[in-house]
Design a protein around this motif. Structure first.
Motif, mmCIF file in Angstrom:
data_model
loop_
_atom_site.group_PDB
_atom_site.id
_atom_site.type_symbol
_atom_site.label_atom_id
_atom_site.label_comp_id
_atom_site.label_asym_id
_atom_site.label_seq_id
_atom_site.Cartn_x
_atom_site.Cartn_y
_atom_site.Cartn_z
ATOM 1 N N SER A 80 44.857 -76.983 -36.445
ATOM 2 C CA SER A 80 43.571 -76.354 -36.119
ATOM 3 C C SER A 80 43.661 -75.219 -35.116
ATOM 4 O O SER A 80 42.636 -74.620 -34.786
ATOM 5 C CB SER A 80 42.600 -77.415 -35.596
ATOM 6 O OG SER A 80 42.201 -78.282 -36.637
ATOM 7 N N THR A 81 44.865 -74.893 -34.615
ATOM 8 C CA THR A 81 44.944 -73.753 -33.711
ATOM 9 C C THR A 81 44.588 -72.452 -34.416
ATOM 10 O O THR A 81 44.180 -71.483 -33.761
ATOM 11 C CB THR A 81 46.345 -73.639 -33.100
ATOM 12 O OG1 THR A 81 47.317 -73.496 -34.144
ATOM 13 C CG2 THR A 81 46.673 -74.858 -32.254
ATOM 14 N N MET A 82 44.705 -72.420 -35.759
ATOM 15 C CA MET A 82 44.347 -71.197 -36.491
ATOM 16 C C MET A 82 42.862 -70.852 -36.354
ATOM 17 O O MET A 82 42.439 -69.727 -36.623
ATOM 18 C CB MET A 82 44.723 -71.327 -37.970
ATOM 19 C CG MET A 82 44.264 -72.610 -38.659
ATOM 20 S SD MET A 82 42.522 -72.662 -39.200
ATOM 21 C CE MET A 82 42.547 -71.590 -40.612
ATOM 22 N N LYS A 130 42.402 -74.371 -27.250
ATOM 23 C CA LYS A 130 42.243 -74.983 -28.571
ATOM 24 C C LYS A 130 43.509 -75.767 -28.866
ATOM 25 O O LYS A 130 44.616 -75.310 -28.581
ATOM 26 C CB LYS A 130 42.028 -73.922 -29.664
ATOM 27 C CG LYS A 130 41.797 -74.520 -31.047
ATOM 28 C CD LYS A 130 40.436 -75.161 -31.156
ATOM 29 C CE LYS A 130 40.249 -75.948 -32.446
ATOM 30 N NZ LYS A 130 40.842 -77.305 -32.380
ATOM 31 N N ASN A 131 43.311 -76.931 -29.441
ATOM 32 C CA ASN A 131 44.444 -77.738 -29.869
ATOM 33 C C ASN A 131 44.395 -77.941 -31.376
ATOM 34 O O ASN A 131 43.427 -77.546 -32.040
ATOM 35 C CB ASN A 131 44.484 -79.080 -29.113
ATOM 36 C CG ASN A 131 43.097 -79.647 -28.869
ATOM 37 O OD1 ASN A 131 42.173 -79.403 -29.637
ATOM 38 N ND2 ASN A 131 42.933 -80.396 -27.796
ATOM 39 N N GLY A 190 48.869 -77.475 -28.291
ATOM 40 C CA GLY A 190 47.828 -77.112 -27.335
ATOM 41 C C GLY A 190 48.108 -75.725 -26.806
ATOM 42 O O GLY A 190 49.250 -75.416 -26.433
ATOM 43 N N ALA A 191 47.085 -74.875 -26.771
ATOM 44 C CA ALA A 191 47.256 -73.504 -26.289
ATOM 45 C C ALA A 191 45.993 -73.066 -25.575
ATOM 46 O O ALA A 191 44.879 -73.376 -26.015
ATOM 47 C CB ALA A 191 47.554 -72.555 -27.453
ATOM 48 N N GLY A 192 46.166 -72.370 -24.462
ATOM 49 C CA GLY A 192 44.988 -71.946 -23.729
ATOM 50 C C GLY A 192 45.328 -71.053 -22.558
ATOM 51 O O GLY A 192 46.478 -70.660 -22.338
ATOM 52 N N VAL A 193 44.281 -70.739 -21.808
ATOM 53 C CA VAL A 193 44.411 -69.994 -20.552
ATOM 54 C C VAL A 193 43.790 -70.840 -19.461
ATOM 55 O O VAL A 193 42.647 -71.297 -19.591
ATOM 56 C CB VAL A 193 43.728 -68.617 -20.625
ATOM 57 C CG1 VAL A 193 43.852 -67.899 -19.286
ATOM 58 C CG2 VAL A 193 44.342 -67.771 -21.736
ATOM 59 N N ALA A 215 51.104 -72.358 -23.882
ATOM 60 C CA ALA A 215 51.071 -72.849 -25.255
ATOM 61 C C ALA A 215 52.248 -73.783 -25.460
ATOM 62 O O ALA A 215 53.379 -73.436 -25.109
ATOM 63 C CB ALA A 215 51.128 -71.701 -26.258
ATOM 64 N N VAL A 216 51.966 -74.951 -25.981
ATOM 65 C CA VAL A 216 53.005 -75.926 -26.304
ATOM 66 C C VAL A 216 52.780 -76.378 -27.742
ATOM 67 O O VAL A 216 51.699 -76.879 -28.081
ATOM 68 C CB VAL A 216 52.980 -77.144 -25.361
ATOM 69 C CG1 VAL A 216 54.154 -78.073 -25.678
ATOM 70 C CG2 VAL A 216 52.995 -76.721 -23.904
#
Length: 287
Positions: free
Chosen positions: A42-44, A222-223, A232-235, A247-248
């Motif tokens: 779902s990161t897309m 957003k994960n 998981g990726a974010g600021v 981002a991992v």
């Protein structure tokens, strides 16, 4: 050094673990296999969100106009039958409750992020088209990420059409939104970037990156997850240090929590641990 310790920590994890950590817009970062591709899960959906705002800014779409909420979509595989989402595989009954009625695209995009609704995602993609999302990745400077199909488009999947991300590309996209909220950038106008950050701040699935942060820490993220995959990726926006992108991405048998994303598994705990270690070093990050 924290980065050597992180490398040693991740060396013992099965599968592929990728990571990117750095200040916004910096030329240097801590990376680990940051260009390795992973199934996007779902990161897309972040790219879909950006494409919607770009279309609205261009006047091509009114995001507040109601659109039909249906569960039938064109496949990305030419000639394949139309497909639909599995209600039991989704995370948001609020969207399913509107099937047969209408909803604004802006509301659908919000549910696509904060509850990770698959149905909402496919509806928004249907109004934008996949080329609009591809353009977002290009504008973000992504090098390897691809959004080739909607969610649960199994005919396209069997034909080899897929969705891929890398840790570096996710960091570039989310970091680009944070920078774009400060000054004009390639993704959207500053007001649009700020509005998208607000949606990402409202993320309700907080069992990975956010779980490694002190309560109340602001993170626009957003994960994504399917069995065998957890990202998981974010600021992160500390009160006492500059913001940083993290981002991992994990493709590992630790990600055994299934598709619903409710609750944690070992991959969630791994990502939370990386997030906590980075938070502890927030004053000394690369860049």
């Amino acid at each position: 050094m924290i980065w050597a310790e992180l490398d040693r920590r991740l060396d013992g994890v099965s599968g592929t673990v990728s990571a990117y950590v750095g200040r916004l817009g910096a030329a240097s970062a801590w990376t680990r296999r940051a260009d390795a591709t992973h199934y996007a899960a779902s990161t897309m959906k972040v790219g879909v969100l950006v494409a919607l705002h770009r279309a609205a800014e261009a006047g091509a779409i009114d995001p507040d106009a109601p659109v039909p909420v249906t569960n039938e979509f064109d496949s990305a595989q030419p000639g394949a039958p139309r497909f639909g989402c599995d209600r039991n595989y989704d995370n948001d009954e609020a969207v399913w409750a509107r099937v047969g009625a209408t909803a604004p695209l802006r509301w659908l995009a919000h549910r696509m992020i904060v509850r990770s609704s698959n149905l909402a995602t496919n509806i928004v993609i249907g109004h934008l088209g996949l080329p609009a999302i591809a353009q977002v990745w290009t504008l973000a400077g992504a090098r390897h990420s691809v959004t080739g199909r909607g969610i649960e488009d199994f005919a396209a999947r069997e034909a080899g059409i897929t969705n891929l991300v890398t840790a570096a590309d996710l960091a570039a996209l989310l970091g680009g939104l944070a920078l774009g909220a400060r000054r004009p950038g390639p993704l959207a106008a500053p007001a649009g970037c700020a509005a998208m950050l607000d949606v990402l701040f409202a993320q309700e699935h907080r069992e990975d990156l956010a779980a490694g942060l002190p309560d109340g820490t602001r993170i626009a993220h957003k994960n994504g997850w399917v069995r065998g995959v957890r990202h998981g990726a974010g600021v992160v926006f500390p009160d006492d240090a500059p913001p940083y992108a993290i981002a991992v991405c994990t493709t590992t048998d630790l990600a055994d929590g299934g598709p619903d994303g409710e609750g944690t598994d070992d991959a969630c705990e791994l990502i939370a641990d990386v997030s906590a270690r980075v938070w502890a070093a927030r004053h000394d990050l690369p860049g």
